[in-house]
Each structure stands twice: as structure tokens, then as C-alpha cells.
Design an enzyme around this catalytic site. Structure first.
Site, PDB file in Angstrom:
ATOM      1  N   TYR A 856       0.763  -1.241   0.000  1.00 55.23           N
ATOM      2  CA  TYR A 856       0.000   0.000   0.000  1.00 55.23           C
ATOM      3  C   TYR A 856       0.795   1.292   0.000  1.00 55.23           C
ATOM      4  O   TYR A 856       0.307   2.314  -0.454  1.00 55.23           O
ATOM      5  CB  TYR A 856      -0.939   0.012   1.207  1.00 55.23           C
ATOM      6  CG  TYR A 856      -2.117  -0.892   1.015  1.00 55.23           C
ATOM      7  CD1 TYR A 856      -3.129  -0.532   0.148  1.00 55.23           C
ATOM      8  CD2 TYR A 856      -2.205  -2.104   1.665  1.00 55.23           C
ATOM      9  CE1 TYR A 856      -4.216  -1.350  -0.066  1.00 55.23           C
ATOM     10  CE2 TYR A 856      -3.287  -2.945   1.462  1.00 55.23           C
ATOM     11  CZ  TYR A 856      -4.290  -2.552   0.595  1.00 55.23           C
ATOM     12  OH  TYR A 856      -5.354  -3.377   0.396  1.00 55.23           O
ATOM     13  N   ILE A 857       1.946   1.270   0.579  1.00 56.39           N
ATOM     14  CA  ILE A 857       2.717   2.507   0.652  1.00 56.39           C
ATOM     15  C   ILE A 857       3.582   2.624  -0.594  1.00 56.39           C
ATOM     16  O   ILE A 857       4.437   1.770  -0.836  1.00 56.39           O
ATOM     17  CB  ILE A 857       3.598   2.520   1.919  1.00 56.39           C
ATOM     18  CG1 ILE A 857       2.705   2.496   3.162  1.00 56.39           C
ATOM     19  CG2 ILE A 857       4.520   3.720   1.917  1.00 56.39           C
ATOM     20  CD1 ILE A 857       3.458   2.233   4.444  1.00 56.39           C
TER      21      ILE A 857
END
Length: 898
Positions: A856-857
Site C-alpha cells: 500500500y505505501i
DNA sequence: CGCTTTGATTCAGCGGCGGCTAC
DNA sequence: CGTAGCCGCCGCTGAATCAAAGC
């Protein structure tokens, strides 16, 4: 607890004004309102939708988890532009902030494709990929690092592709206002393939069939149509290999930006690989190890015996073995094996019919496996190493493939071994036998020109395909759920890297649309049309709280939900605007959150829960994930609910890192980074079960800290011993013993310290004696041990004396107050470090950082942070992660922004 | 269907510690 | 005899692997 009854209570199509008004007055009779009003909540005046996104958690501790539903609040207080003064941990996203970021980013969103140089193949590489005479295995082994691959196409392909995707989406039936699609239109698939909610609504009167549960027979349609335009586009833009060779020398091939790759159409031109590795065949148990039935050892057919070993080898796993469903499913399957192969025989050859699970004793099998395990573990290091080398050599040929002439790592080339299906959460199929996969079930995907690997001797493959639109190398169907399993490339491969890149670019693209989307859903929260209002509310929840889309699930899966599939009982409302979510999400991970929402959202949820709805009913009965995603796609191609998670996660991380001050040591910077990472993980609800060892290791750590605190106090007392006047000088308070270190604790602690000293001495003594013995020398006498133990005894005496007199004699040579002062400083520092460590550990015990970091990052954020703060990237990314995020590490400078 | 996301399990390597040796 | 430096062991943590679950 799982309420699997699907009810059909359906909201009215339109929301009558009266209802709306009634809700405005917050009539308590509607929608399961909890009376408890939180005192800390002030009046809520704003309805502007800038409810906080991230957890305004205190000190990074999330208290709302598990059974302590408090502490986490989403107070909707002010959004005055003073955010800069609010501590990081308290900051929340506001729409202003969003806007700011967006504006400042607008000039750097995308490098025009035209500016990018397409890659070309080098002569060497062309040679390699066309060299089909040399066996792949051989080439792979020699192969150093192949170069860029031929690229075709252009942005056209992308556009064509997107069009195709659009067509596909159109295929879905869904009209929010349409309640009356005849049931007949909703065909049921013959095979229980994965259900696809299509939004066809069923008749109100039919209350036995779930509202959303229709399946569209869309397979053929979807695939055939869109393929055409896409294919055309790709055909035309093929570059000559010469072109590519030239360009290659100019600059490195930025394959992750190559739009021709991983974009939905042709994924490769040439593909060579060696297939898959099958697990070793079953080795029957030795004759003396048998399943015992009703006290009698029975001989089983090897096939049945293998199934018995699946169970027998996991007796230590109480979560499985004590689960009734697991046992029932296992025994059912085991019985069918027995029926097929014949039941067991006793020593005399009489058939023993195995009828009752309770009479089966798998202990002997378990013990045998345990012994084998131990044997393996006890193997000399050298032998273990040799064994590993042997395995590596055998698998070397499968680890890599040649993809468009580039050597690429394969991910899961091992076929999954047979065993018992576990599943997560309360899975109805837990314990079922997962069968051994035969080559006859395996389909390979490989280049036409490539030589397909041979199936294992005496076998053949199910099929050999040349599907250039697929990124998989092999595939088979699993027998529990009928799911397909794919062998694909590793995360560090070009194709995965590019898809990763595209995922984050898509999330960044959302920045440009988010304001409009938010404005729209704010408006639609008040829509008269139930369907629109539900959709707007759902998007709000997805946007604000990072919920997953939430597809419908079947009866034969664990009962979990996401946003669209939230049920009545998963959402509790507390006046005036608090919402408590409590449900099992993906992987049956509990989502518990107590948040504050806009009043309109609160009101809507109340309406959606209005009687006659009750336990088991869908909150969003007028909404499906496909309808939701279809709507989102109209804002931006490819936009789905999932993109919000990526966007919000990366956006949050970006904000946290941006506001960070570059101070302190590397370790402190890393800690700060990890804290931000943790916040994102909490946002995404990435949890892990607390390790069994956690409490113990925490206790140990705390005891160590207390031990040092005790030493601090003792050291202070030594000062008095040296200089009694010091007590007045420093004040009596300074010398007070910490309250929690009471006499009882001290006694215990002292005993433990003395005991530790004793065992240490003893152990050492024994070891030395062993050595002496081995060297053929005389062992030391017990007298020696006694003498050595005197140290411990003296320590014990010293403590006793201290306890009695309340004084501590100064230790060390030439002790002075100054020296002791320094010592205390050192000790205090250690306490500080360890306390931070302990808090961190406790705060992290149920948060999984990895998932957000991996998925996600945006890795470029980490790269920027690393460069800006001058901390080596190794501190953030492990070797595998560095490989996976190679594209990110190479692509940005420290000024890049998400 | 085909791909990404996910937490658990398994595995490997790191750091701390004590012991031993050389100086 | 004291000390610095190296080695091996152990416990633990973080990495790699695994396969299920989601979209």
C-alpha cells in the site's frame, strides 16, 4: 454466531420526505440506536465531509482493538488552518489538506509518454531469445543478466485496452432505480464458479433468495468483445529490434514505465520455462507405525494412510484438532478414501472397519513424525547444508524463466503439496482433504516456439497453452473450492514491477478526482433515491475508513464482510453521530472501530437499518460492489473501491513523512518512519494475532527494566554509604525506592538473581568437567563447585544484610559519589531505551507492518525519505523488498511527491 | 479467471554473551 | 594477571515462503 440467513428486507426505492424528517429528529425507535452518548463529544456542527481519515491515536497506542472499544475517536472538531501546530499523531486529514497537496503536485503527475524512450533489444539479447536450440535449462544457468526486451506498442494500446475494460464493465447489469428486473434474467451458473454480484435485484416478495445473489453468465461475452480493439492496437506498433538496440545503449531500460507491458493485452512475445516442481511422492510409514483403531493397529492402503498422516502429523495443532468442523470434514473425507481403498486390516489380516472418528488414535503416527522432525533437526550442520544444496540444485532450473528474452525469477514454482485444508476463520470446509495434484491436471502456458518441458515420466500435462495475455506459467484447479492456482513470476520481475508501478500511478491519479468525488457523494448522501444514497454512504465509508468493497460471499465460505456486504448487526449507532463497526473482514480479521461521522451519514445509516430490517439483513441492500465500482469508474478509468485504500494509505504516509523533521540518529529516523508505517497499518486494519510468547517476553523485558531500576536505587543507597550527608544535599525524595518495587518484589528479584548465578556456575562447572573428561583428564571435585558457588552465597548474604539494615555497601573499587552518579546516568539511559523498546513492542503486538509496506505505501515515498534524510534504504527495505521496488529506487529523486 | 492482498508458518541470520586464547 | 579479540552458541527477530481470500 454467524448469521448466515440472507434475508430480503429491502429498502424502499425512494426515501419519503417524512422518513428523512423523522430521522432528522433522530427518533430513537429507528435503527438500533444505542442510548449511550459519549460525554467527550461536543456538539457537531459541521457536515462538510472532512471527517478524519486516520486514527487520531494517542501515542500510537490503539486501544480500540479487541475487547476494549474505546480510546479511538474520530472527533470532528475544527479544521481551522492551524494544522501545522497539531502534533503529528493528532493530525487528521482535512479536505483543505487534500487540496493543497493536489495543487502542488499537479505539475508532476506524469511524464508524458512521448518523452520516454522505448527500449530496444541488444544484439546479444536477440540472439538469446531466438536461440531455441540450446536447452533452456542450460541457458538459464549460464545466463548472466539479459538485457532489455523488445517493446511494441504505444499509448494506443493502453487506450484500446481501457476501452475494452469499459465494455466489460458495461456488460454488468445495474440500474439503481430498477427494482423489477425479472428473476428469470438472473441465470444461475451450472458450475459453482465464483459468484459475481451483478446488481440484479430480486422481487420484494421473494424473501428466501438473497437480494444480491445473482450471477451473470458473462464469461464469453466479456472476453471476446474487448479483445478485438486491443489486439489491433498492439499489432501495429512493434518496433524493430535494431531500433531498440540503438536506444538501449543510450539509457537504461525503464521497463516499469513501458506501457506495453502488463497492460492487459499481450504480456509477452516469447516465453520459456521449465514447468513446475511436484512434491515428493508419498512415502509409506514404516511397518511398526500404524493408525490404532479401537485399540487395534491397522494397516491401511497407502492412499488412505497418507490421508491419515495428514491428520496424524498435526496433532500438536490444537486449533485444528479441537475444531469439530475440522474433525468432521476430515473424517468424512478420510472415510471416502477408506471406502475406496478398502478399510484397514489387523495383524491377522481381518478387515477392520473404521467407523468412528473417536476410536481413531493417531498418536503413533504423530510421534513418528515428531521423531523424524527431531532427527532432521539434529542432523550435523554440514549434512543439512549438503541436503539443502542438493535441493537447490534440483530446483535451479525452475527458479527462472526467460520472458521476452529477459531472465526472470519465478515465484511459486512448487505445486502445492496435498494436506488438510485449513482456511481462515470459521471456514465450513476446514479439514477437507486437499488432494495431490497430478501433472494431468496442470496446464502450462509457454511460448509457441519454446520447447515445453516434459511431464514427469509416465505422465502428461493437461494442456499446453500459448496465452500471451496471461502472465502465468502454469495453472491447476484445486479440489476444495474449485479455485484456480497459478504459477507466476516473483515480485521482483519486470511484469510484477510494472503492475505495481501502475497501481500506484492509478492511486496518484485519484488525487485529481478526489475532490469532485467527495463533493458528489456529499450531495448524494441526501439523494431521494435510496440506491444513490446508499452508494454515496458506502463511498464515504470506503474513503474515510478504508473499508474494502465487500463482495457477497457464498454459504461454503467463511462468513466475512466488507463495506457493501455489511449487515445490520455490524454497525451500531450512538447518538449523536458515533458509529461502531464490528465485523469480520478479509481473512476473518476483526474490524472494530468507533468513529464519528457526518450527521447525514449517521442519519442515512439509521434509515438503512430501519425496521423491518434486523439481524442478518444487508445495510446496503440497494448496492453491489459492481454497481459501486461502475460508478467510480465513471470518474476515472480503472477506479475501484480498492484504489481508495492504496490512495489513502500512500497519502497518509506521504503526509506523515512530509511533516517529519530530519533530526536525530538514523535509528531515531527509522523509528519515526516505522511509526508512520504503523499508522498506515492501523488505517488499513492490518492485524496479526498476538504471538503466544508475547506476554512472557514482555514480562521478561519489564523484569529486566525493573532490575535496572532496582540497581539504580541500590546505587543511590551506596552514595549514602559513602557520604551520609548526601541525603540532605540531594533531598530525601531522590533516595526513595520506587513504589512498585516493594519488599515482596525485591525478595523475589534477589532470589532470581541469586538463582541465576547458581545455575550459571553449575552449568559452567559441568561443561568444564565434560571437557576435561573428553580430554582424558581428571574431573574437578565437587569441592571445587562448592567453592565456586560461594559467590552466589555471598551475594545472597549481602542482599539479606541489605534488607535487614536498609543500607547498601558501596561496590566497586574506589567508589566515589561522582562515579556512582555516572553509573546512575548510564543505568537511567538504559532504562529509557528499554522502556521505549517495550512500549514499541506492546504497541506493535497486534499490528502487522509488512502488508502495508509491501502493498500500500508507494515505495517511492520511502526512497524519497531515505534520500532526504540520508538514511540508507537498507534500513527500510529488506533485500527482497529492494528487489521488488527496484523500479522505485531507480526512478525518483528526493523531490518526488506522491 | 487471473491477479493482488493477506496473516501464519517456517527459516535463517543477527546480535549478545560467555569462554577461550594470545599477548 | 589483565585484557583485547575472536569464536561458537543461543534466543530472538525479521525475512522468506506459503497458500488462502479478496476483488
Amino acid at each position: 454466531m454467524a448469521n448466515r440467513t440472507r434475508r430480503t428486507v429491502k429498502s424502499q426505492d425512494r426515501i419519503p420526505k417524512a422518513v428523512d424528517r423523522a430521522m432528522d429528529k433522530q427518533l430513537p425507535s429507528n435503527g438500533h440506536i444505542e442510548p449511550g452518548i459519549s460525554v467527550r463529544m461536543g456538539p457537531v456542527e459541521k457536515l462538510d465531509g472532512d471527517a478524519p481519515l486516520t486514527n487520531g491515536n494517542n501515542n500510537g497506542k490503539r486501544k480500540s482493538r479487541g475487547s476494549f472499544p474505546n480510546g479511538k475517536t474520530y472527533k470532528d472538531n475544527s479544521t481551522s488552518g492551524e494544522e501545522d501546530d497539531i502534533p503529528l499523531s493528532k493530525r487528521r486529514r482535512t479536505s483543505q489538506q487534500t487540496k493543497k497537496v493536489q495543487d502542488s503536485d499537479s505539475d508532476m503527475d506524469d511524464i508524458p509518454l512521448a518523452v520516454r524512450k522505448p527500449p530496444k533489444a541488444t544484439a546479444a539479447q536477440i540472439g538469446a531469445s531466438s536461440d531455441s536450440d540450446t536447452p533452456l535449462t542450460e541457458r538459464l544457468v549460464k545466463e548472466k543478466e539479459s538485457i532489455e526486451k523488445a517493446a511494441e506498442k504505444t499509448a494506443q494500446a493502453i487506450r484500446a485496452k481501457e476501452k475494452a475494460a469499459g465494455a466489460k464493465r458495461k456488460a454488468k447489469v445495474e440500474s439503481d432505480s430498477d427494482d423489477d428486473v425479472p428473476l428469470a434474467k438472473a441465470k444461475k451458473p451450472k458450475v459453482p464458479i465464483k459468484k459475481t454480484a451483478n446488481g440484479v435485484k430480486k422481487d420484494d416478495s421473494d424473501s428466501d433468495v438473497p437480494l444480491k445473489k445473482k450471477v451473470t453468465p458473462k464469461k464469453t461475452k466479456v472476453k471476446a468483445e474487448p479483445a478485438t480493439p486491443a489486439k489491433k492496437a498492439k499489432g501495429k506498433a512493434v518496433k524493430t529490434e535494431e531500433d531498440q538496440a540503438v536506444e538501449d545503449e543510450e539509457e537504461e531500460y525503464r521497463w516499469w514505465e513501458d506501457p506495453t507491458k502488463g497492460d492487459g493485452t499481450k504480456k509477452w512475445n516469447t516465453l520459456e520455462h521449465n514447468g513446475v516442481v511436484f512434491p515428493p511422492p508419498y512415502e509409506p510409514l514404516p511397518k511398526h507405525v500404524k493408525l490404532v483403531y479401537d485399540g487395534v493397529p491397522v494397516t491401511l492402503h497407502p492412499d488412505a494412510e497418507e490421508v491419515a498422516t495428514f491428520y496424524g502429523s498435526m496433532l500438536h495443532s490444537t486449533v485444528n484438532v479441537e475444531n469439530p468442523t475440522f474433525n468432521k470434514n476430515f473424517f468424512e473425507d478420510f472415510t471416502t478414501y477408506l471406502d475406496k481403498t478398502g478399510h484397514g486390516k489387523d495383524k491377522a489380516g481381518n478387515t477392520i472397519k473404521i467407523k468412528k472418528f473417536d476410536k481413531c488414535d493417531f498418536k503413533p503416527i504423530f510421534e513418528w513424525f515428531e521423531a523424524e522432525r527431531a532427527k532432521k533437526k539434529a542432523l550435523p550442520a554440514a549434512e543439512k547444508k549438503a541436503l539443502k544444496a542438493e535441493k537447490d540444485a534440483a530446483e535451479a532450473a525452475y527458479m527462472f524463466c526467460m520472458w521476452d528474452g529477459r531472465k526472470q525469477k519465478v515465484g511459486n514454482f512448487r505445486v502445492e503439496p496435498p494436506g488438510l485444508f485449513r482456511g481462515r476463520g470459521e471456514h465450513p470446509k476446514t479439514g477437507r482433504v486437499k488432494k495431490r495434484v497430478a501433472p494431468e491436471q496442470v496446464t502450462l502456458n509457454i511460448g509457441k516456439e519454446a520447447k515445453a518441458p516434459e511431464a514427469p515420466a509416465g505422465h502428461r500435462w493437461k494442456e499446453i497453452k500459448h496465452d500471451q495475455e496471461g502472465t502465468w506459467l502454469a495453472m491447476w484447479q484445486e479440489n476444495i473450492n474449485g479455485a484456480y492456482k497459478y504459477v507466476m513470476l516473483a515480485a521482483n520481475s519486470d511484469i510484477k514491477g510494472q503492475s505495481d508501478y501502475k497501481k500506484f500511478e492509478k492511486a496518484r491519479e485519484l488525487k485529481k478526482h478526489i475532490d469532485r468525488i467527495r463533493k458528489d457523494y456529499q450531495k448524494d448522501l441526501k439523494s431521494e433515491k435510496m440506491a444513490d444514497r446508499q452508494r454515496a454512504t458506502a463511498i464515504y465509508l470506503i474513503d474515510q475508513f478504508a473499508l474494502r468493497a465487500g463482495n457477497e460471499k457464498g454459504e461454503d465460505e467463511a462468513d466475512t464482510v466488507g463495506c457493501c456486504s455489511l449487515k445490520f448487526q455490524h454497525v451500531t449507532l450512538k447518538q449523536p453521530n458515533t458509529v461502531v463497526f464490528d465485523f469480520l473482514g478479509k481473512d476473518s480479521i476483526r474490524f472494530y472501530d468507533e468513529v464519528q461521522v457526518d450527521l447525514q451519514v449517521f442519519k442515512n445509516l439509521k434509515i438503512f437499518k430501519k425496521p423491518p430490517k434486523g439481524e442478518g439483513d444487508d445495510i446496503f441492500d440497494r448496492l453491489t460492489t459492481s454497481a459501486l465500482n461502475k460508478h467510480l469508474t465513471s470518474y476515472m478509468p480503472g477506479l475501484t473501491a480498492k484504489v481508495f485504500r492504496t490512495y489513502n494509505a500512500s497519502w497518509t504516509m506521504a503526509r506523515l513523512l512530509k511533516d517529519m523533521k530530519a533530526v536525530g540518529s538514523d535509528a531515531e529516523k527509522v523509528a519515526a518512519y516505522n511509526a508512520a508505517n504503523r499508522e498506515v497499518a492501523v488505517l488499513c486494519n492490518h492485524k496479526r494475532t498476538v504471538a503466544a510468547s508475547h506476554a512472557a517476553s514482555m514480562e521478561k523485558l519489564n523484569e529486566r527494566i525493573n532490575g535496572i531500576r532496582y540497581q539504580v536505587w541500590r546505587t543511590k543507597m551506596m552514595m549514602i554509604d559513602i557520604d551520609p550527608k548526601i541525603k540532605k544535599k540531594k533531598g530525601a525524595e531522590f533516595f526513595e525506592r520506587p513504589e512498585d518495587l516493594d519488599e515482596e518484589w525485591i525478595k523475589k528479584h534477589q532470589e532470581a538473581v541469586v538463582e541465576e548465578e547458581r545455575t550459571k556456575t553449575q552449568k559452567k562447572f559441568e561443561k568444564q568437567n565434560e571437557k576435561l573428561k573428553a580430554d582424558g583428564e581428571k574431573e574437578m571435585p565437587d569441592k571445587e563447585l562448592k567453592q565456586r558457588l560461594q559467590v552466589a552465597n555471598d551475594l545472597e548474604k549481602k542482599y539479606k544484610k541489605e534488607n535487614k539494615t536498609g543500607k547498601v555497601e558501596a561496590e566497586g573499587k574506589g567508589p566515589t559519589v561522582d562515579k556512582l552518579d555516572t553509573k546512575i546516568q548510564t543505568l537511567e539511559q538504559r532504562i529509557k531505551t528499554m522502556t521505549v523498546q517495550a512500549e514499541d513492542k506492546e504497541g506493535n503486538k497486534e499490528v502487522a507492518l509488512g502488508t502495508s509496506k509491501i502493498n500500500y505505501i508507494d515505495p517511492r515515498l520511502t526512497v524519497v525519505f531515505s534520500k532526504k534524510f540520508n538514511v540508507p534504504i537498507e534500513k527500510f527495505f529488506s533485500k527482497t523488498l529492494r528487489e521488488k521496488f527496484d523500479w522505485a529506487i531507480k526512478s525518483v529523486d528526493e523531490n518526488w511527491e506522491f
